[in-house]
Scaffold this active site. Structure first.
Site, mmCIF file in Angstrom:
data_model
loop_
_atom_site.group_PDB
_atom_site.id
_atom_site.type_symbol
_atom_site.label_atom_id
_atom_site.label_comp_id
_atom_site.label_asym_id
_atom_site.label_seq_id
_atom_site.Cartn_x
_atom_site.Cartn_y
_atom_site.Cartn_z
ATOM 1 N N SER A 35 0.865 -1.172 0.000
ATOM 2 C CA SER A 35 0.000 0.000 0.000
ATOM 3 C C SER A 35 0.901 1.220 0.000
ATOM 4 C CB SER A 35 -0.907 0.003 1.227
ATOM 5 O OG SER A 35 -1.747 1.129 1.221
ATOM 6 N N CYS A 36 0.763 2.093 -1.002
ATOM 7 C CA CYS A 36 1.862 2.980 -1.307
ATOM 8 C C CYS A 36 1.408 4.363 -1.729
ATOM 9 C CB CYS A 36 2.694 2.366 -2.422
ATOM 10 S SG CYS A 36 2.682 0.574 -2.450
ATOM 11 N N GLY A 37 2.387 5.176 -2.146
ATOM 12 C CA GLY A 37 2.111 6.471 -2.741
ATOM 13 C C GLY A 37 2.457 6.425 -4.213
#
Length: 392
Positions: A20-22
């Site tokens: 889960s990231c940017g």
């Protein structure tokens, strides 16, 4: 246990690898390659450092990377210094490879790369060790740091492969898959460390087990004013259920993904069930032991989403069509959707199950860039178009 299976130890389950990231995208709508696009995209990445993660060492990141167009003039100048002339833009392939640290494994990988390239009708023009500066990396990243190599290739019969359509990209895709299959089959010890970041006539990827603030300094290439692109996709990784690895950093070859694919196990099972229908008997002859699945058990959910998308594009679909197949809108009860769009979703609903997230995805095939959400809308995104004709 084969080369693709992982041993589950303690509380670790390989089937639960998610991240889960940017994610961010910057593109010049006039399609003008500039260094400013790269520089601004890296600044965007650095401003998303809170979306990434680090280990117990603050200078070891979960992963960061950038996907951009191949900066033709940059590489043309570099290779001219070695008295090597590369063909015109789009008429050569450029691969970025992660190689194992051990010299004997590196040599075995390079030998198979040469053999596979020759067998697929390619000629290697040059090998380039990518300059890196690892002085800011933490111990965990240094211990697994690969040798990073760029390989320039052209078709032996160049008259019929100008690179101006998708056929050349398809041949590079076939070569990439063949290289990976042969190496994973013949060198099991290289499975975790060997990886083809990108192999394309259009796009290039710089990434690694880095933090958002380390990417620019780790790769001096990204600081060169000749490194120009009309777009860039950046990503900062937060691995929620998986260990950081160099090859799991994003962007992948087509996408950068923020979120998790909640349906990943079902998606992988359905693709595994379809594999024999995908591969013709002609393709199998003589290569049975080297064939891989479309999806890769050593990848994360995001990585396998990218693998499936890449395969659909290889079979002749556009990136937009492929993503609409895989990540449909909530069309069933949308009374305002056009009939043609509803018909598209209804038709493909019988062919493929959705890859449901939360998912916000930036994507590119080197010519088209875009972004999409999944039908659950749990990873909202926003965009703006600036006065100087850029979309962010």
């Amino acid at each position: 246990m084969n080369a693709y299976e992982k041993e589950n130890i303690g509380l670790y389950l390989s089937s639960e690898e998610r991240d889960s990231c940017g994610v961010g995208l910057l593109a010049d709508l006039s399609n003008e390659p500039t260094f400013s696009t790269i520089d601004s995209a890296l600044t965007m990445l650095e401003n998303m450092s809170h979306r990434g993660a680090t280990g117990f060492e603050e200078n070891t990141g979960d992963g960061a990377g950038i996907l951009a167009q191949i900066p033709h003039l940059f590489f043309k100048e570099i290779l001219l210094e070695k008295n090597i002339q590369i063909p015109e833009r789009g008429a050569y392939g450029l691969g970025v490879f992660f190689l194992p640290q051990k010299s004997n494994l590196q040599n075995e990988c390079l030998q198979l790369i040469h053999e596979s390239s020759t067998n697929c009708g390619f000629r290697i023009l040059s090998l380039r060790n990518v300059p890196t500066d690892n002085s800011r990396l933490g111990l965990s990243a240094l211990e697994t740091e690969p040798t990073i190599l760029q390989i320039f290739l052209e078709k032996v019969d160049r008259d019929h492969h100008t690179g101006k359509d998708s056929s050349f990209e398809n041949e590079l895709y076939t070569l990439r898959e063949r290289i990976s299959r042969e190496i994973y089959r013949a060198i099991p010890d290289a499975v975790e460390d060997f990886y083809v970041c990108s192999l394309s006539s259009r796009t290039i990827i710089y990434k690694g087990m880095l933090s958002a603030n380390q990417l620019r300094t780790y790769y001096p290439d990204l600081q060169n004013p000749l490194f120009k692109s009309a777009f860039a996709i950046v990503h900062s990784r937060f691995s929620t259920n998986t260990f950081p690895k160099w090859k799991l950093a994003q962007p992948f070859r087509r996408i950068a993904h923020n979120g998790e694919i909640n349906t990943i196990q079902g998606n992988l099972n359905w693709w595994k069930a379809r594999e024999k229908a995908f591969i013709s008997k002609e393709q199998m002859v003589g290569h049975e032991s080297a064939m891989l699945t479309v999806c890769d058990p050593t990848f994360s959910d995001s990585g396998n989403l990218d693998c499936a998308l890449d395969f659909l594009m290889h079979k002749g679909r556009s990136i937009q069509e492929s993503l609409m197949m895989m990540i449909p809108e909530a069309w069933q009860n949308d009374t305002e959707m056009s009939i043609s769009k509803r018909s598209f979703y209804e038709f493909h609903d019988a062919m493929m199950e959705p890859w449901d997230g939360p998912a916000s995805i930036c994507f590119s095939d080197g010519k088209v860039v875009g972004a999409c959400l999944d039908r659950n809308g749990l990873r909202p995104s926003r965009y703006t178009i600036t006065n100087d004709n850029k979309i962010i």
